[in-house]
Design an enzyme around this catalytic site. Structure first.
Site, PDB file in Angstrom:
ATOM      1  N   ILE A  64       0.819  -1.225   0.000  1.00  0.00           N
ATOM      2  CA  ILE A  64       0.000   0.000   0.000  1.00  0.00           C
ATOM      3  C   ILE A  64       0.851   1.273   0.000  1.00  0.00           C
ATOM      4  O   ILE A  64       0.318   2.370   0.081  1.00  0.00           O
ATOM      5  CB  ILE A  64      -0.997   0.028   1.178  1.00  0.00           C
ATOM      6  CG1 ILE A  64      -0.276  -0.216   2.505  1.00  0.00           C
ATOM      7  CG2 ILE A  64      -2.097  -0.984   0.982  1.00  0.00           C
ATOM      8  CD1 ILE A  64      -1.171  -0.038   3.716  1.00  0.00           C
ATOM      9  N   ASP A  67       8.505  16.569   9.650  1.00  0.00           N
ATOM     10  CA  ASP A  67       8.123  16.160   8.289  1.00  0.00           C
ATOM     11  C   ASP A  67       6.603  16.114   8.148  1.00  0.00           C
ATOM     12  O   ASP A  67       6.044  15.104   7.735  1.00  0.00           O
ATOM     13  CB  ASP A  67       8.757  14.805   7.945  1.00  0.00           C
ATOM     14  CG  ASP A  67       8.791  14.567   6.432  1.00  0.00           C
ATOM     15  OD1 ASP A  67       8.593  15.537   5.666  1.00  0.00           O
ATOM     16  OD2 ASP A  67       9.000  13.417   6.018  1.00  0.00           O
TER      17      ASP A  67
END
Lengths: 551, 336
Positions: free
Chosen positions: A29, A150
């Site tokens: 995924i 991030d």
């Protein structure tokens, strides 16, 4: 032991097994430079809902971070506990891979949702829900003395019940840890050279700086100032724009340019954001624009804290998570379908990109083992060489992810070069002759020329890297050749040729770009001259018209 | 009404005292089941107090820590058995409070009162606390907290010596290989700290315990089938042997043919990282001026293979030291 079913938020109740055999990987995924994420099922847990998990398989051989950094991330994930923060169930090693078992977030990342259902951004009420939950996660992290570093749509995950979790602590840092251990990959990189190397468009270089270029705050790029909690606020602001527009601002530029613009601040991002949202589609509320621009102040001290942001009017009357289920989840295909369509996710087709720990890769790994020196001779009685084992076909471990990015980059390059031309010709063609325009042209030159120079620099760097890689690639071939004869030689030669091809391409591009820089400079000089001329004419005209009026 | 009496702010000493009272209460009532509400209230109070201790020691968002306050806190903390109570009752605390407590204990190890490290003195007379901390690796729920505290405690040389010389050293060979990655890595970090931090103490330990220690190290760690165990062990071996204070140990290690065989096998490991770390140890065998005959024998027997191997042995980034070392090794082997 498996008592706490149904209570996913509590966590810790269910003990997840610590060996690969207990899990069945269902499908891939997501994938990154040195990690692949799978949807998997934990077999001993049967059909209960916590049995479905996501497993991030990190290739420790390829990962540039040292083991201490990987451990620090795993530890952070194991010790964080907040409903909006993704927590690891457990982690263990499988060969040279680290498997991190995490809750499966049924709807995937917001980045994936944007690109599969909302290419022009989410509706504002949905943006608000996602951002509010992201802020709650950040509030918790900052309270723990942790900086995420991030934040972006790709790291915000959505579950099928509409709950939002912030993920990926690969670069997060704790201000409670001793300075010596404060070594995210970013800290090692001197700011300027790192910024230049980012332009080299190799994805592995992105990791030299923490964070991902488009979302990075100016002071992270200028990393000598040090990271602060306020760097997260900047990235949060960029993420807000990303969710609202479908992509981060300045993302039509290659990362290096986007970074340069932010360092030089020739183009003020606040303005960019404002014009973007108002000019393109006037659909954002004033509250949203105000919230975002407060996050994107150049001075970190000017940006609000998470607590303050949570009290911002934009989040007043924020909907519940069900709203996301009805308005977002209903509009995007399931994560499995998304991945099926996305051929990029198939690592195997890309050779070097394949970091899958699936069965056949494991077999290839075993084969790769054999190609090393074929065993020492420790037999002292009769000093004969052991018969050399035939080395099986080599699994290519070419560390050159340049190819694809380079193409992308070139495409972007030519696009933006096209824009530049348009702008220039527009400038030249416009008949109006206000002073502002001249300033703009000069400013433009100041931005464009140094940028091109930087890109040129980075291309040179890239070239030397390829040359270097070519050097070591050649050696691999030599090492392979010795034990096992021809089998490895053929692909080796092929690779060498491929590499030579890259080098030639790159050399060509460097030449092209140098030429472009020269041309650009010449054209700028010309334009400036024209402008000055026209200005004079204009001045003359206005003077004369004034003169005629006064007559 | 209560607000009226809150006018006087609590001193650091007050906070430590109340923390201790909370912990004593927890201690006395650990068996009894009744009064859950009361118990929860006490727990919440304890959590609040521990967080307060943390913010005195680390400062909070707005203010830096104040030295005088830290000194008072530290003195009061070690005046009685607060550390012991905190360690023993840690498993009963909630996750956030455990993390706060860990940070408090870590910070206290560095606090000085009239240029003396109080924590070190306290631990010296309470060494059994270290036994408790080390055994934490056997309990998944507290391993990371106890592990972090333990690493701070062994900053004190006398405490590190105690652990090195205890039977616990043998247990680390098991802990390092626990299947749970975070815990195994934590144990590994502590093990490394024990074997590299206090140079003289480590040299003495390795000299006195050479036989069993390297026997275990070679057979269980370097020959492990676990990638991480092997990679961390070979790195640590390099760090230990290349340290100047361990010269005698290094000379002994590189004079053994069995050790050489293990290292040569690691040179051809499928992992490049392991190969490179193995090289940094292998070069010591080659550079040894007084190679025993058995070592020379093996090197000579495998000379051509070794030379061929080193010819193709490169690392990804440029490293002059590595290239120079490689040249040296090639020269030594060719000259045999």
């Amino acid at each position: 032991m498996a008592g706490g079913d149904g209570d996913a938020s509590g966590g810790g109740e269910v003990r997840y097994p610590l060996e690969a055999e207990s899990y069945r990987l269902l499908c891939k995924i997501g994938s990154g430079v040195s990690a692949v994420v799978y949807k998997a099922v934990c077999l001993p847990l049967g059909s209960s809902s916590p049995a479905v998990v996501a497993i991030k398989a990190i290739d420790l051989e390829r990962s540039r971070a040292n083991l201490d950094d990987v451990w620090r991330e795993a530890k952070a994930m194991a010790l964080l506990s907040h409903r909006n923060v993704l927590r690891a169930h457990c982690s263990f090693t499988v060969g040279s891979h680290l498997w991190v078992v995490m809750p499966f977030m049924g709807a995937g990342s917001l980045h994936s949702i944007l690109s599969h259902g909302f290419p022009n951004g989410l509706p504002e009420p949905c943006v608000a829900v996602v951002l509010r939950d992201t802020l709650r996660a950040l509030c918790y992290l900052h309270g723990q003395g942790r900086i995420h570093r991030d934040i972006k749509a790709g790291n915000i995950l959505l579950d099928s019940d509409g709950s939002v979790k912030l993920a990926d602590f690969g670069v997060s840092a704790s201000i409670y840890e001793t300075p010596s251990s404060f070594s995210g990959p970013a800290v090692h990189a001197p700011p300027l050279s790192a910024a230049a190397s980012l332009g080299s468009s190799s994805s592995c270089c992105f990791n030299d700086l923490a964070g991902t270029p488009y979302w990075m705050a100016p002071e992270v790029i200028h990393s000598h100032v040090g990271y602060g909690i306020k760097a997260d606020i900047w990235s949060f602001g960029i993420t807000a724009l990303e969710l609202a527009h479908g992509r981060p601002p300045l993302s039509h530029l290659p990362p290096s340019k986007s970074m340069l613009l932010r360092i030089t601040s020739r183009v003020r991002l606040e303005d960019a954001a404002e014009t973007c949202s108002s000019a393109k589609r006037k659909k954002f509320s004033k509250a949203f624009r105000d919230m975002v621009s407060s996050c994107l102040r150049q001075e970190p001290a000017g940006r609000p804290s998470v607590e303050k942001l949570l009290r911002h009017p934009f989040f007043k009357g924020c909907r519940s998570n069900d709203y996301l289920v009805r308005n977002v989840l209903a509009a995007v295909p399931s994560i499995e379908e998304r991945c099926k369509g996305d051929t990029n996710l198939c690592g195997c087709a890309r050779g070097a990109r394949c970091v899958s720990p699936c069965r056949h890769a494991a077999a290839a790994g075993v084969a790769a083992k054999n190609r090393r020196i074929s065993g020492w001779n420790f037999n002292e009685e009769n000093l004969e060489f052991d018969p050399a084992e035939g080395a099986a076909a080599e699994k290519k471990r070419c560390g050159l992810p340049f190819h694809d990015e380079e193409e992308d980059d070139r495409e972007l390059e030519s696009n933006s070069a096209g824009d530049d031309n348009d702008d220039d010709s527009r400038t030249a063609a416009t008949q109006g002759s206000c002073h502002g325009e001249r300033d703009q042209a000069v400013g433009f030159k100041e931005v464009v020329v140094p940028q091109l120079m930087t890109i040129l620099e980075s291309l040179k760097l890239e070239r030397s890297m390829v040359m270097h890689a070519l050097g070591s690639g050649g050696c691999h071939v030599a090492a392979d050749g010795d034990g096992c004869g021809g089998m490895a030689a053929a692909p080796g030669e092929e690779r060498e040729e491929m590499l030579l091809g890259y080098v030639r391409q790159l050399e060509h591009r460097v030449e092209e770009l140098s030429k472009e820089v020269e041309e650009e400079m010449a054209r700028n000089a010309r334009l400036e001259k024209q402008l000055r001329l026209r200005e004079r004419v204009h001045d003359h005209k206005t003077n004369s018209s004034q003169a005629s009026e006064s007559n | 009404m209560k607000g009226l009496f809150k006018s006087k702010p609590r001193t650091p000493v007050d906070v430590v005292r109340q923390t201790r009272e909370n912990l004593v209460h927890l201690d006395l009532n650990s068996g009894s089941r009744g009064g859950d509400a009361k118990r929860e209230e006490k727990m919440a109070e304890l959590s609040k107090n521990i967080r307060e201790l943390k913010s005195i020691l680390y400062g909070n968002g707005e203010s830096e820590p104040v030295t005088e306050a830290c000194v008072q806190l530290t003195q009061e903390f070690f005046r009685e058995n607060t550390l012991r109570l905190l360690i023993i009752h840690l498993p009963k605390l909630n996750l956030e409070t455990r993390k706060d407590a860990t940070q408090v204990v870590a910070n206290l190890q560095r606090q000085q009162v009239s240029s003396k490290i109080v924590a070190s003195e306290y631990l010296e007379s309470n060494k059994d606390l270290l036994d408790i901390l080390i055994s934490g690796y056997e309990n998944m729920d507290i391993a990371l907290h106890y592990g972090a505290m333990l690493r701070e405690c062994i900053r004190h040389q006398s405490i590190a010596r105690y652990v090195l010389e205890s039977e616990h050293m043998k247990k680390f060979f098991d802990y390092i290989q626990l299947p749970n990655f975070d815990i195994a890595s934590d144990a590994s970090a502590t093990f490394k700290e024990l074997l590299t931090r206090h140079k003289a103490t480590v040299a003495e330990f390795l000299t006195n315990n050479y036989d069993w220690f390297f026997e275990e190290f070679n057979s269980r760690l370097l020959s492990s089938t676990n990638y991480i165990t092997k990679r961390q062990a070979i790195k640590l071996l390099g760090d230990m042997l290349l340290d100047r204070s361990n010269v005698a140990v290094m000379m002994r290690y590189v004079s053994s043919k069995d050790n050489l065989m293990i290292l040569m096998n690691l040179l051809r490991d499928s992992s490049k990282n392991i190969q490179i770390e193995a090289f940094h140890v292998f070069k010591l065998f080659a550079a040894n001026k007084n190679k025993p005959a058995e070592v020379v024998n093996i090197l000579v027997t495998n000379r051509s293979k070794l030379l061929r191997f080193f010819a193709g042995f490169k690392i990804d980034k440029e490293d002059e030291q590595f290239e120079a070392d490689k040249e040296q090794v090639i020269k030594e082997i060719s000259a045999l």
